[in-house]
Design a protein around this motif. Structure first.
Motif, PDB file in Angstrom:
ATOM      1  N   MET A  76       0.971  -1.185   0.007  1.00  0.00           N
ATOM      2  CA  MET A  76      -0.088   0.097   0.006  1.00  0.00           C
ATOM      3  C   MET A  76       0.821   1.382   0.256  1.00  0.00           C
ATOM      4  O   MET A  76       2.059   1.059   0.681  1.00  0.00           O
ATOM      5  N   LYS A  80       1.055   1.925  -7.195  1.00  0.00           N
ATOM      6  CA  LYS A  80       0.523   0.914  -8.150  1.00  0.00           C
ATOM      7  C   LYS A  80      -0.515   1.585  -8.945  1.00  0.00           C
ATOM      8  O   LYS A  80      -0.732   1.255 -10.230  1.00  0.00           O
ATOM      9  N   ASP A  99      -8.768  -3.658  -6.293  1.00  0.00           N
ATOM     10  CA  ASP A  99      -9.718  -3.241  -5.195  1.00  0.00           C
ATOM     11  C   ASP A  99     -11.072  -2.582  -5.977  1.00  0.00           C
ATOM     12  O   ASP A  99     -12.152  -2.767  -5.490  1.00  0.00           O
ATOM     13  N   VAL A 110     -14.184  -1.674   0.300  1.00  0.00           N
ATOM     14  CA  VAL A 110     -13.335  -2.571   1.069  1.00  0.00           C
ATOM     15  C   VAL A 110     -13.451  -2.388   2.506  1.00  0.00           C
ATOM     16  O   VAL A 110     -13.581  -3.502   3.290  1.00  0.00           O
ATOM     17  N   PHE A 122     -12.615 -10.759   2.757  1.00  0.00           N
ATOM     18  CA  PHE A 122     -12.100  -9.661   1.488  1.00  0.00           C
ATOM     19  C   PHE A 122     -11.327 -10.474   0.752  1.00  0.00           C
ATOM     20  O   PHE A 122     -11.287 -10.272  -0.351  1.00  0.00           O
ATOM     21  N   ARG A 123     -10.370 -11.311   1.312  1.00  0.00           N
ATOM     22  CA  ARG A 123      -9.230 -12.130   0.405  1.00  0.00           C
ATOM     23  C   ARG A 123      -9.936 -12.914  -0.402  1.00  0.00           C
ATOM     24  O   ARG A 123      -9.649 -13.075  -1.679  1.00  0.00           O
ATOM     25  N   GLU A 126     -11.112 -10.857  -3.339  1.00  0.00           N
ATOM     26  CA  GLU A 126     -10.061 -10.201  -3.975  1.00  0.00           C
ATOM     27  C   GLU A 126      -9.489 -11.098  -5.044  1.00  0.00           C
ATOM     28  O   GLU A 126      -9.165 -10.967  -6.158  1.00  0.00           O
ATOM     29  N   ALA A 145      -4.043  -5.312  -5.495  1.00  0.00           N
ATOM     30  CA  ALA A 145      -3.836  -4.726  -4.129  1.00  0.00           C
ATOM     31  C   ALA A 145      -2.686  -5.414  -3.346  1.00  0.00           C
ATOM     32  O   ALA A 145      -2.660  -6.556  -3.619  1.00  0.00           O
ATOM     33  N   GLY A 147      -2.137  -6.936  -0.795  1.00  0.00           N
ATOM     34  CA  GLY A 147      -2.134  -8.180   0.147  1.00  0.00           C
ATOM     35  C   GLY A 147      -2.725  -9.274  -0.890  1.00  0.00           C
ATOM     36  O   GLY A 147      -2.460 -10.823  -0.223  1.00  0.00           O
ATOM     37  N   HIS A 183     -10.253   2.384   1.828  1.00  0.00           N
ATOM     38  CA  HIS A 183     -10.180   0.992   1.543  1.00  0.00           C
ATOM     39  C   HIS A 183      -8.766   0.480   2.148  1.00  0.00           C
ATOM     40  O   HIS A 183      -8.150  -0.581   1.657  1.00  0.00           O
ATOM     41  N   ARG A 184      -8.153   1.004   3.202  1.00  0.00           N
ATOM     42  CA  ARG A 184      -7.291   0.478   3.838  1.00  0.00           C
ATOM     43  C   ARG A 184      -7.337   0.393   5.374  1.00  0.00           C
ATOM     44  O   ARG A 184      -6.496   0.980   6.397  1.00  0.00           O
ATOM     45  N   PRO A 185      -8.484  -0.554   5.797  1.00  0.00           N
ATOM     46  CA  PRO A 185      -8.828  -0.641   7.153  1.00  0.00           C
ATOM     47  C   PRO A 185      -7.639  -1.271   8.109  1.00  0.00           C
ATOM     48  O   PRO A 185      -7.521  -1.049   9.194  1.00  0.00           O
ATOM     49  N   LEU A 186      -6.400  -1.900   7.061  1.00  0.00           N
ATOM     50  CA  LEU A 186      -5.189  -2.666   7.771  1.00  0.00           C
ATOM     51  C   LEU A 186      -4.601  -1.352   8.627  1.00  0.00           C
ATOM     52  O   LEU A 186      -3.729  -1.711   9.398  1.00  0.00           O
ATOM     53  N   ARG A 202       5.904  -9.707   3.684  1.00  0.00           N
ATOM     54  CA  ARG A 202       5.247  -9.831   2.229  1.00  0.00           C
ATOM     55  C   ARG A 202       6.569  -9.513   1.272  1.00  0.00           C
ATOM     56  O   ARG A 202       6.427 -10.146   0.161  1.00  0.00           O
TER      57      ARG A 202
HETATM   58  C1  S3P Z   1      -4.628  -4.195   1.338  1.00  0.00           C
HETATM   59  C2  S3P Z   1      -4.322  -3.272   0.479  1.00  0.00           C
HETATM   60  C3  S3P Z   1      -5.353  -2.283  -0.225  1.00  0.00           C
HETATM   61  C4  S3P Z   1      -6.590  -3.100  -0.085  1.00  0.00           C
HETATM   62  C5  S3P Z   1      -6.722  -3.525   1.397  1.00  0.00           C
HETATM   63  C6  S3P Z   1      -5.623  -4.653   1.945  1.00  0.00           C
HETATM   64  C7  S3P Z   1      -3.355  -4.872   1.614  1.00  0.00           C
HETATM   65  O1  S3P Z   1      -5.040  -2.059  -1.518  1.00  0.00           O
HETATM   66  O2  S3P Z   1      -6.628  -4.044  -0.718  1.00  0.00           O
HETATM   67  O3  S3P Z   1      -6.996  -2.441   2.227  1.00  0.00           O
HETATM   68  O4  S3P Z   1      -3.446  -6.132   2.727  1.00  0.00           O
HETATM   69  O5  S3P Z   1      -2.036  -4.845   1.466  1.00  0.00           O
HETATM   70  P1  S3P Z   1      -3.784  -1.132  -2.113  1.00  0.00           P
HETATM   71  O6  S3P Z   1      -2.545  -1.976  -2.120  1.00  0.00           O
HETATM   72  O7  S3P Z   1      -4.415  -0.929  -3.345  1.00  0.00           O
HETATM   73  O8  S3P Z   1      -3.599  -0.066  -1.113  1.00  0.00           O
END
Ligand code: S3P
Length: 234
Positions: A76, A80, A99, A110, A122-123, A126, A145, A147, A183-186, A202
């Protein structure tokens, strides 16, 4: 571009016993089974010996005869989406963002998906989104994305679908650039700490997967587009 192999998780992204609806109470440690921090996949045996060159030197993109598709991977905040869109414009190719595909397919953000079904839900979506993006056809740039690389099946799909480009940036740079957003709750709680933990888990996966690694920390999107084009021979 080649670097030390490090302790390489072969994250599967397939948590067993995913705690449904787990919230990101901590920057890491949620949404995945115990023992596996959120979004980090599960540490396991090193991917060394997969038969894939790790990263490869600049200019040695191993796209070979694979489809005309460029798949941008990375953390993130690596750029990208911005770089991918500019790259697609430059090539006259289609641009897709995984995403966006998830949101379009589900009609939910997300964040809503994370909140209702946890990271595992979500995965799954995805993975489907990634398949749809690839199914859109060749001559496509896909921003994958961050992850998505956690799942073995996604990595296999990426590998056979085109040239994988890792936009690499130090976690500190990512932390300065990244915006949390819907879109980035993590990244809700402590973005620098979360990013550092996710990057550590990662990076071996990105490295293992990448045909080409581009340092994205110090360059403008335009410069990165030119570097990628030069490296992939377009
Ligand atoms: C995530 C990245 C996000 C989005 C989600 C989880 C991740 O996308 O899919 O918040 O786990 O790295 P981006 O990489 O486009 O920000």
């Amino acid at each position: 571009m080649a670097e030390r192999a490090g302790a390489a998780p072969a994250g599967t992204g397939e948590p067993a016993g995913e705690p449904a609806g787990a919230q990101a109470a901590a920057p890491v440690g949620t949404g995945e089974p115990a023992a596996a921090p959120a979004g980090t996949g599960e540490p396991a045996a090193a991917p060394a010996g997969t038969g894939e060159p790790a990263g490869g030197p600049a200019g040695a993109a191993r796209g070979g005869d694979r489809p005309e598709r460029i798949l941008l991977v990375g953390m993130m905040g690596a750029g990208k989406t911005t770089v991918g869109r500019a790259l697609a414009d430059r090539l006259g190719w289609r641009f897709l963002d995984s995403d966006d595909q998830v949101v379009a397919a589900t009609g939910r953000t997300v964040r809503e998906i994370f909140e209702s079904g946890g990271e595992h839900a979500f995965r799954k979506l995805e993975s489907q989104a990634l398949e749809m993006a690839v199914a859109a056809g060749p001559r496509t740039v896909i921003a994958v994305a961050g992850g998505a690389v956690l799942r073995d099946a996604n990595r296999a799909l990426l590998r056979r679908s085109g040239t994988v480009v890792w936009l690499r940036a130090p976690a500190g740079t990512l932390a300065r650039r990244v915006t949390a957003g819907d879109h980035r709750p993590l990244l809700d709680d402590d973005p620098p700490r979360a990013l550092a933990a996710l990057a550590q888990a990662r990076e071996p996966l990105y490295r293992e997967l990448a045909d080409l690694t581009v340092d994205a920390g110090d360059a403008t999107p335009g410069e990165l587009v030119e570097r990628i084009l030069a490296e992939v021979g377009r």
